[in-house]
Write an enzyme that holds these catalytic residues in place. Structure first.
Site, PDB file in Angstrom:
ATOM      1  N   ASP A 200       0.869  -1.182   0.000  1.00  0.00           N
ATOM      2  CA  ASP A 200       0.000   0.000   0.000  1.00  0.00           C
ATOM      3  C   ASP A 200       0.902   1.228   0.000  1.00  0.00           C
ATOM      4  O   ASP A 200       2.140   1.104  -0.075  1.00  0.00           O
ATOM      5  CB  ASP A 200      -0.948  -0.005   1.218  1.00  0.00           C
ATOM      6  CG  ASP A 200      -2.291   0.640   0.876  1.00  0.00           C
ATOM      7  OD1 ASP A 200      -2.282   1.825   0.481  1.00  0.00           O
ATOM      8  OD2 ASP A 200      -3.334  -0.021   0.980  1.00  0.00           O
ATOM      9  N   HIS A 271      -2.810   3.133  -4.578  1.00  0.00           N
ATOM     10  CA  HIS A 271      -2.242   2.674  -3.305  1.00  0.00           C
ATOM     11  C   HIS A 271      -0.858   2.062  -3.554  1.00  0.00           C
ATOM     12  O   HIS A 271      -0.539   0.988  -3.022  1.00  0.00           O
ATOM     13  CB  HIS A 271      -3.177   1.665  -2.626  1.00  0.00           C
ATOM     14  CG  HIS A 271      -4.397   2.311  -2.025  1.00  0.00           C
ATOM     15  ND1 HIS A 271      -4.349   3.084  -0.891  1.00  0.00           N
ATOM     16  CD2 HIS A 271      -5.699   2.322  -2.422  1.00  0.00           C
ATOM     17  CE1 HIS A 271      -5.562   3.542  -0.605  1.00  0.00           C
ATOM     18  NE2 HIS A 271      -6.402   3.094  -1.530  1.00  0.00           N
ATOM     19  N   GLU A 334      -9.879   2.902  -5.200  1.00  0.00           N
ATOM     20  CA  GLU A 334      -9.465   4.275  -4.900  1.00  0.00           C
ATOM     21  C   GLU A 334      -8.288   4.736  -5.774  1.00  0.00           C
ATOM     22  O   GLU A 334      -7.186   4.963  -5.266  1.00  0.00           O
ATOM     23  CB  GLU A 334      -9.116   4.379  -3.408  1.00  0.00           C
ATOM     24  CG  GLU A 334     -10.323   4.049  -2.539  1.00  0.00           C
ATOM     25  CD  GLU A 334     -10.036   4.082  -1.033  1.00  0.00           C
ATOM     26  OE1 GLU A 334     -10.893   4.553  -0.289  1.00  0.00           O
ATOM     27  OE2 GLU A 334      -8.949   3.619  -0.616  1.00  0.00           O
TER      28      GLU A 334
HETATM   29  C1  ACM Z   1     -10.993  -0.291   0.726  1.00  0.00           C
HETATM   30  O1  ACM Z   1     -11.460  -0.293   1.874  1.00  0.00           O
HETATM   31  N1  ACM Z   1     -10.357   0.771   0.255  1.00  0.00           N
HETATM   32  C2  ACM Z   1     -11.130  -1.443  -0.143  1.00  0.00           C
END
Ligand code: ACM
Length: 538
Positions: A200, A271, A334
């Protein structure tokens, strides 16, 4: 002649149906008796009498069940100081038996007991293992030289094949010893998929031999957010760590013994700041940057260049060699499109590939990775954003922003795992924020988790088949220690375990709480820091 025969057949069918009905009635009526097993078995009855496990008990297993037999022996030794006798001596018996005629239901097991023997039968070792997990939940707590358990007859199998737990090891890292404990907690409650979030923005945690800077640079950050996001405060303590490939193998092998599949998550295209800090050429700006220190969503994401795809394919090749699972989780959530919209390269690529916007570019990205994974014999799964711009043809969707993504995917004939934030995010508060340790937000108490049902009513029977199950997610921005992971997951995972195993009509929250209270000695013995916030004595 013809007519008479069919009459006899009809009568036979009727008698058979009545017998089946009586059998089901007798089993479901007996389910009103409390058996302290979580998740609650789907069919059981308790007979009078008991079976004594002590120094004259034999464990008898076929040679291919030696792992399962050892598991029970260690449990008896460690938790009760009971050493079963060799199988050549007379005594009462616990027998494990593979029975192929029981193969109609995946993961099925049955337990038949008398005072002389307990027989656990299943079509495979996984079923036998679940039979053992049910059996040991009947053992009284405490170290005695012999124990007595009720005579139970159980026929059981799960409602869903995906009974998952996720753990974010990027935001905070947990050592091998704790990951093993996490797996043990899962397997005790028959959870069978460990979704391991390994990369991440705030840290890359898996050794990749071809790209050493992922560890040298990407696994360390120069500070961490303290307090709530809105305060925007940071410490200046370097935080880092990673799993070597040898450690990964050790964990995968350990999980395998507990009949748990480990699914690695390698986040892309967003991420990805930790990887970009190590290799800035993977971003569109190609500028040097740092591993993330703040939580949230970063705009700096992988650029869809050939260089990036080569990098990701090389990374995934090493990852696939470490994880036997048929799935690779590629994230996909995201992904701000700011950098792609600014980038001349991306604009050109979109023209060339006839992509109408950045969402379609994301879909192009995921579909390329899917092709690569499929060629290697693996399937991809991703968060529900992978639906945007067009879903990759064979992808499985994890529905986290509610259930709508999962519903859409199921209607398109794609497999789905339900993990909506409302019911399955165990980083949410489980009590009043003022009386709980700092958490990310939300409010998901034990009863709410228990009330969840993974298959939405809006799906037809054919569409419902695509709902493989549900998963609890433990994101760790605000969870720094193993004790805090335990506090957030337990007992909420126990509620979810029942949601994904036990048929809806058998689930009953007050009765679940009664059974849960009987698990407290075990949780205490295992030094599990469970939350008491939602327990009745509070
Ligand atoms: C998430 O909680 N961004 C998958």
């Amino acid at each position: 002649m013809q007519i008479d025969k069919s009459r006899i057949m009809k009568r036979k069918h009727l008698i058979y149906l009545l017998l089946c009905f009586a059998w089901i009635q007798s089993w479901s009526q007996s389910n009103s008796q409390l058996l302290p097993i979580i998740p609650k078995p789907n069919f059981y009855k308790i007979d009078s009498g008991s079976f004594k496990i002590g120094s004259n008990t034999q464990i008898w297993a076929e040679p291919n069940l030696s792992n399962e037999s050892k598991f029970l022996k260690y449990f008896l030794l460690n938790n009760h100081q009971i050493v079963p006798i060799p199988s050549t001596k007379p005594g009462n018996k616990i027998v494990f038996r593979i029975n192929q005629s029981l193969a109609q239901q995946e993961e099925y097991y049955q337990i038949t007991s008398s005072s002389k023997q307990i027989i656990i039968e299943a079509p495979n070792a996984t079923g036998i293992f679940y039979g053992i997990q049910s059996l040991i939940q009947l053992f009284p707590s405490g170290k005695y030289s012999s124990i007595r358990i009720p005579l139970v007859q159980i026929k059981d199998y799960p409602s869903y094949s995906w009974r998952g737990m996720h753990l974010d090891c990027s935001r905070h890292l947990f050592n091998v010893q704790f990951i093993k404990k996490y797996l043990e907690m899962m397997s005790y409650y028959k959870m069978n998929k460990f979704h391991w979030h390994l990369t991440d923005d705030q840290g890359w945690r898996i050794e990749i031999k071809k790209y050493p800077k992922l560890i040298e640079i990407g696994s360390k950050r120069n500070g961490t957010m303290v307090g709530h996001y809105r305060e925007q405060k940071f410490d200046t303590i370097q935080y880092g760590g990673f799993y070597t490939q040898a450690e990964i193998k050790e964990i995968v092998a350990y999980a395998n013994k507990l009949h748990i599949e480990v699914i690695p998550e390698i986040e892309m295209p967003g991420h990805a700041l930790a990887a970009i800090a190590a290799y800035p050429e993977l971003s569109c700006s190609k500028q040097a940057t740092q591993v993330g220190m703040r939580w949230g969503v970063e705009t700096n994401v992988f650029c869809p260049t050939e260089e990036t795809f080569t990098f990701l394919e090389n990374v995934l090749t090493e990852v696939m060699e470490l994880f036997p699972s048929k799935y690779i989780h590629i994230g996909g959530d995201e992904v701000p499109k700011d950098e792609w919209n600014k980038s001349e390269f991306c604009q050109q690529l979109m023209k060339e590939k006839n992509l109408k916007d950045a969402h379609e570019l994301q879909s192009y990205f995921i579909q390329r990775i899917e092709k690569f994974a499929n060629k290697k014999g693996k399937k991809i799964m991703g968060w529900d954003e992978i639906l945007e711009g067009g879903l990759a043809p064979n992808a499985t969707v994890m529905s986290w922003r509610g259930e709508l993504g999962g519903i859409a995917a199921a209607k398109m004939g794609h497999d789905v795992i339900m993990t909506p934030g409302s019911h399955c995010y165990f980083d949410h508060y489980q009590g009043l924020p003022a009386t709980e340790p700092l958490a990310i937000g939300g409010y998901t108490n034990l009863e709410k988790v228990y009330s969840y049902h993974p298959t939405p009513d809006t799906l037809s029977n054919a569409e419902a088949k695509y709902i493989l199950g549900a998963q609890g997610n433990v994101w760790t921005e605000y969870i720094k220690t193993p004790e805090q992971v335990e506090y957030m997951m337990m007992p909420r995972m126990m509620a979810l375990a029942e949601v994904v195993w036990t048929e809806k009509k058998q689930r009953n929250y007050p009765e679940f709480l009664q059974r849960l209270s009987q698990h407290i000695p075990y949780l205490t013995l295992k030094n599990i820091n469970f939350s008491k916030t939602n327990l009745p004595s509070k």
